[in-house]
Design a protein around this motif. Structure first.
Motif, PDB file in Angstrom:
ATOM      1  N   PHE A  27       0.832  -1.204   0.000  1.00  0.00           N
ATOM      2  CA  PHE A  27       0.000   0.000   0.000  1.00  0.00           C
ATOM      3  C   PHE A  27       0.868   1.256   0.000  1.00  0.00           C
ATOM      4  CE2 PHE A  27      -3.362  -2.918   1.144  1.00  0.00           C
ATOM      5  CZ  PHE A  27      -4.531  -2.298   0.719  1.00  0.00           C
ATOM      6  N   ALA A  28       1.878   1.265   0.862  1.00  0.00           N
ATOM      7  CA  ALA A  28       2.744   2.442   0.973  1.00  0.00           C
ATOM      8  C   ALA A  28       3.465   2.717  -0.341  1.00  0.00           C
ATOM      9  CB  ALA A  28       3.749   2.243   2.104  1.00  0.00           C
ATOM     10  N   ARG A  29       3.864   1.657  -1.024  1.00  0.00           N
ATOM     11  CA  ARG A  29       4.599   1.804  -2.283  1.00  0.00           C
ATOM     12  C   ARG A  29       3.786   2.589  -3.311  1.00  0.00           C
ATOM     13  NH1 ARG A  29       5.329  -3.328  -2.963  1.00  0.00           N
ATOM     14  NH2 ARG A  29       7.253  -3.410  -1.768  1.00  0.00           N
ATOM     15  N   LYS A  30       2.467   2.442  -3.241  1.00  0.00           N
ATOM     16  CA  LYS A  30       1.593   3.125  -4.195  1.00  0.00           C
ATOM     17  C   LYS A  30       0.924   4.359  -3.594  1.00  0.00           C
ATOM     18  CE  LYS A  30       2.249   0.308  -7.636  1.00  0.00           C
ATOM     19  NZ  LYS A  30       2.887   0.782  -8.886  1.00  0.00           N
ATOM     20  N   GLY A  31       1.311   4.712  -2.367  1.00  0.00           N
ATOM     21  CA  GLY A  31       0.753   5.905  -1.744  1.00  0.00           C
ATOM     22  C   GLY A  31      -0.709   5.778  -1.380  1.00  0.00           C
ATOM     23  N   ILE A  32      -1.157   4.553  -1.104  1.00  0.00           N
ATOM     24  CA  ILE A  32      -2.558   4.305  -0.752  1.00  0.00           C
ATOM     25  C   ILE A  32      -2.685   4.167   0.765  1.00  0.00           C
ATOM     26  CG2 ILE A  32      -4.530   2.764  -1.048  1.00  0.00           C
ATOM     27  CD1 ILE A  32      -3.309   1.894  -3.724  1.00  0.00           C
ATOM     28  N   LYS A  33      -3.545   4.958   1.353  1.00  0.00           N
ATOM     29  CA  LYS A  33      -3.721   4.934   2.802  1.00  0.00           C
ATOM     30  C   LYS A  33      -4.387   3.640   3.252  1.00  0.00           C
ATOM     31  CE  LYS A  33      -6.085   7.306   6.589  1.00  0.00           C
ATOM     32  NZ  LYS A  33      -6.968   8.445   6.960  1.00  0.00           N
ATOM     33  N   VAL A  34      -3.873   3.053   4.328  1.00  0.00           N
ATOM     34  CA  VAL A  34      -4.479   1.858   4.918  1.00  0.00           C
ATOM     35  C   VAL A  34      -4.277   1.923   6.425  1.00  0.00           C
ATOM     36  CG1 VAL A  34      -2.371   0.460   4.617  1.00  0.00           C
ATOM     37  CG2 VAL A  34      -4.595  -0.677   4.858  1.00  0.00           C
ATOM     38  N   VAL A  35      -5.322   1.581   7.166  1.00  0.00           N
ATOM     39  CA  VAL A  35      -5.185   1.515   8.616  1.00  0.00           C
ATOM     40  C   VAL A  35      -4.768   0.098   8.987  1.00  0.00           C
ATOM     41  CG1 VAL A  35      -6.870   3.338   9.005  1.00  0.00           C
ATOM     42  CG2 VAL A  35      -7.625   0.961   9.020  1.00  0.00           C
ATOM     43  N   VAL A  36      -4.014  -0.019  10.080  1.00  0.00           N
ATOM     44  CA  VAL A  36      -3.558  -1.335  10.526  1.00  0.00           C
ATOM     45  C   VAL A  36      -3.902  -1.491  12.004  1.00  0.00           C
ATOM     46  CG1 VAL A  36      -1.724  -1.492   8.816  1.00  0.00           C
ATOM     47  CG2 VAL A  36      -1.232  -0.464  11.031  1.00  0.00           C
ATOM     48  N   ALA A  37      -4.227  -2.706  12.389  1.00  0.00           N
ATOM     49  CA  ALA A  37      -4.623  -2.960  13.767  1.00  0.00           C
ATOM     50  C   ALA A  37      -4.264  -4.376  14.171  1.00  0.00           C
ATOM     51  CB  ALA A  37      -6.123  -2.728  13.946  1.00  0.00           C
ATOM     52  N   THR A  38      -4.111  -4.563  15.467  1.00  0.00           N
ATOM     53  CA  THR A  38      -3.970  -5.887  16.076  1.00  0.00           C
ATOM     54  C   THR A  38      -4.843  -5.870  17.323  1.00  0.00           C
ATOM     55  OG1 THR A  38      -2.156  -5.362  17.594  1.00  0.00           O
ATOM     56  CG2 THR A  38      -1.542  -5.873  15.319  1.00  0.00           C
ATOM     57  N   THR A  39      -4.745  -6.906  18.118  1.00  0.00           N
ATOM     58  CA  THR A  39      -5.473  -6.909  19.391  1.00  0.00           C
ATOM     59  C   THR A  39      -4.712  -6.104  20.439  1.00  0.00           C
ATOM     60  OG1 THR A  39      -4.401  -9.011  19.951  1.00  0.00           O
ATOM     61  CG2 THR A  39      -6.591  -9.125  18.943  1.00  0.00           C
ATOM     62  N   ARG A  40      -3.529  -5.610  20.090  1.00  0.00           N
ATOM     63  CA  ARG A  40      -2.717  -4.822  21.027  1.00  0.00           C
ATOM     64  C   ARG A  40      -2.993  -3.325  20.863  1.00  0.00           C
ATOM     65  NH1 ARG A  40       2.450  -5.114  19.293  1.00  0.00           N
ATOM     66  NH2 ARG A  40       1.971  -6.211  17.370  1.00  0.00           N
ATOM     67  N   ASP A  41      -2.499  -2.551  21.809  1.00  0.00           N
ATOM     68  CA  ASP A  41      -2.595  -1.100  21.746  1.00  0.00           C
ATOM     69  C   ASP A  41      -1.821  -0.607  20.519  1.00  0.00           C
ATOM     70  OD1 ASP A  41      -1.802   1.722  22.195  1.00  0.00           O
ATOM     71  OD2 ASP A  41      -2.794   1.436  24.123  1.00  0.00           O
ATOM     72  N   PRO A  42      -2.400   0.286  19.727  1.00  0.00           N
ATOM     73  CA  PRO A  42      -1.718   0.768  18.515  1.00  0.00           C
ATOM     74  C   PRO A  42      -0.332   1.357  18.779  1.00  0.00           C
ATOM     75  CG  PRO A  42      -3.998   1.498  18.550  1.00  0.00           C
ATOM     76  CD  PRO A  42      -3.734   0.878  19.881  1.00  0.00           C
ATOM     77  N   GLU A  43      -0.140   1.929  19.961  1.00  0.00           N
ATOM     78  CA  GLU A  43       1.154   2.523  20.265  1.00  0.00           C
ATOM     79  C   GLU A  43       2.271   1.485  20.277  1.00  0.00           C
ATOM     80  OE1 GLU A  43       0.930   4.724  23.875  1.00  0.00           O
ATOM     81  OE2 GLU A  43      -0.458   6.230  23.081  1.00  0.00           O
ATOM     82  N   SER A  44       1.899   0.215  20.504  1.00  0.00           N
ATOM     83  CA  SER A  44       2.919  -0.834  20.597  1.00  0.00           C
ATOM     84  C   SER A  44       3.538  -1.170  19.241  1.00  0.00           C
ATOM     85  CB  SER A  44       2.328  -2.100  21.232  1.00  0.00           C
ATOM     86  OG  SER A  44       1.351  -2.690  20.390  1.00  0.00           O
TER      87      SER A  44
END
Length: 208
Positions: A27-44
């Motif tokens: 996604f980054a290579r093409k400049g396309i925004k994507v959100v990412v998540a896990t079961t952990r705190d995003p700050e981690s």
């Protein structure tokens, strides 16, 4: 679904291990925004996201599942936990990137693994895809020697498959549709401890 229509969609990657990060790099290579998540705190995992690019936005799982198209890049055993995030997945496309290697077929009631996963995501449209390549290959630029790296897609919903095929093209890949989940998925999925015939096949499509 045209490529331009896809640009109005929102995208999420659930799971940020090697495969999740490989997808994020695409996604980054093409400049396309994507959100990412896990079961952990995003700050981690925010530093890992920032290292890939500003298009990769770490957020909570609760917020990530609001996206229109969701890449499921967790361990196969973890998919039920993600499915609990919403009571219904109506109107969403789940791209199943999991691999059920080593999972006894009887634990999936004899179903292909993507059909088993689909049962957990009530009312979602499920597309199996992007799972046949290892992370080290998937994270590479899919432009190869003038051609494009192949990703296989299979789904019981032709419209959903067309949307993900358009997205795959936007990301620089060459999508190849394998048909429905009961047929095509078997070519790119593990059955117990046996791999399908197309798994790990790094193929490149050239214009004729």
């Amino acid at each position: 679904m045209s490529n331009s229509e896809n640009k109005a969609k929102t995208f999420a990657i659930i799971g940020f291990g090697k495969i999740g990060q490989a997808l994020a790099k695409a996604f980054a290579r093409k400049g396309i925004k994507v959100v990412v998540a896990t079961t952990r705190d995003p700050e981690s995992f925010a530093p890992d996201a920032a290292a890939i690019g500003p298009e990769i936005i770490p957020i909570t799982l609760t917020d990530a599942v609001k996206a229109d198209i969701i890449f499921l890049a967790v361990r196969f055993e973890s998919h039920p936990d993600v499915a609990k995030a919403l009571p219904t997945w109506e109107g969403k496309i789940i791209v199943d990137v999991t691999n059920a290697y080593g999972v006894p077929p009887e634990q999936m009631n004899g179903l292909p693994s993507a059909k088993f996963v689909a049962q957990a995501f009530t009312n979602a449209k499920l597309v199996k895809g992007f799972n046949h390549l290892g992370a080290a290959i998937l994270e590479q630029d899919p432009a190869v020697l003038g051609g494009r790296r192949v990703v296989f897609l299979s789904s019981d919903d032709e419209g959903a498959a067309a949307e993900i095929a358009a997205l795959a093209e936007d990301l620089g890949f060459a999508p190849v549709k394998l048909g429905g989940l009961s047929e095509g998925e078997l070519l790119v999925q593990a059955h117990g401890k046996n791999w399908g015939h197309l798994i790990f096949q790094d193929l490149v499509k050239f214009k004729s």
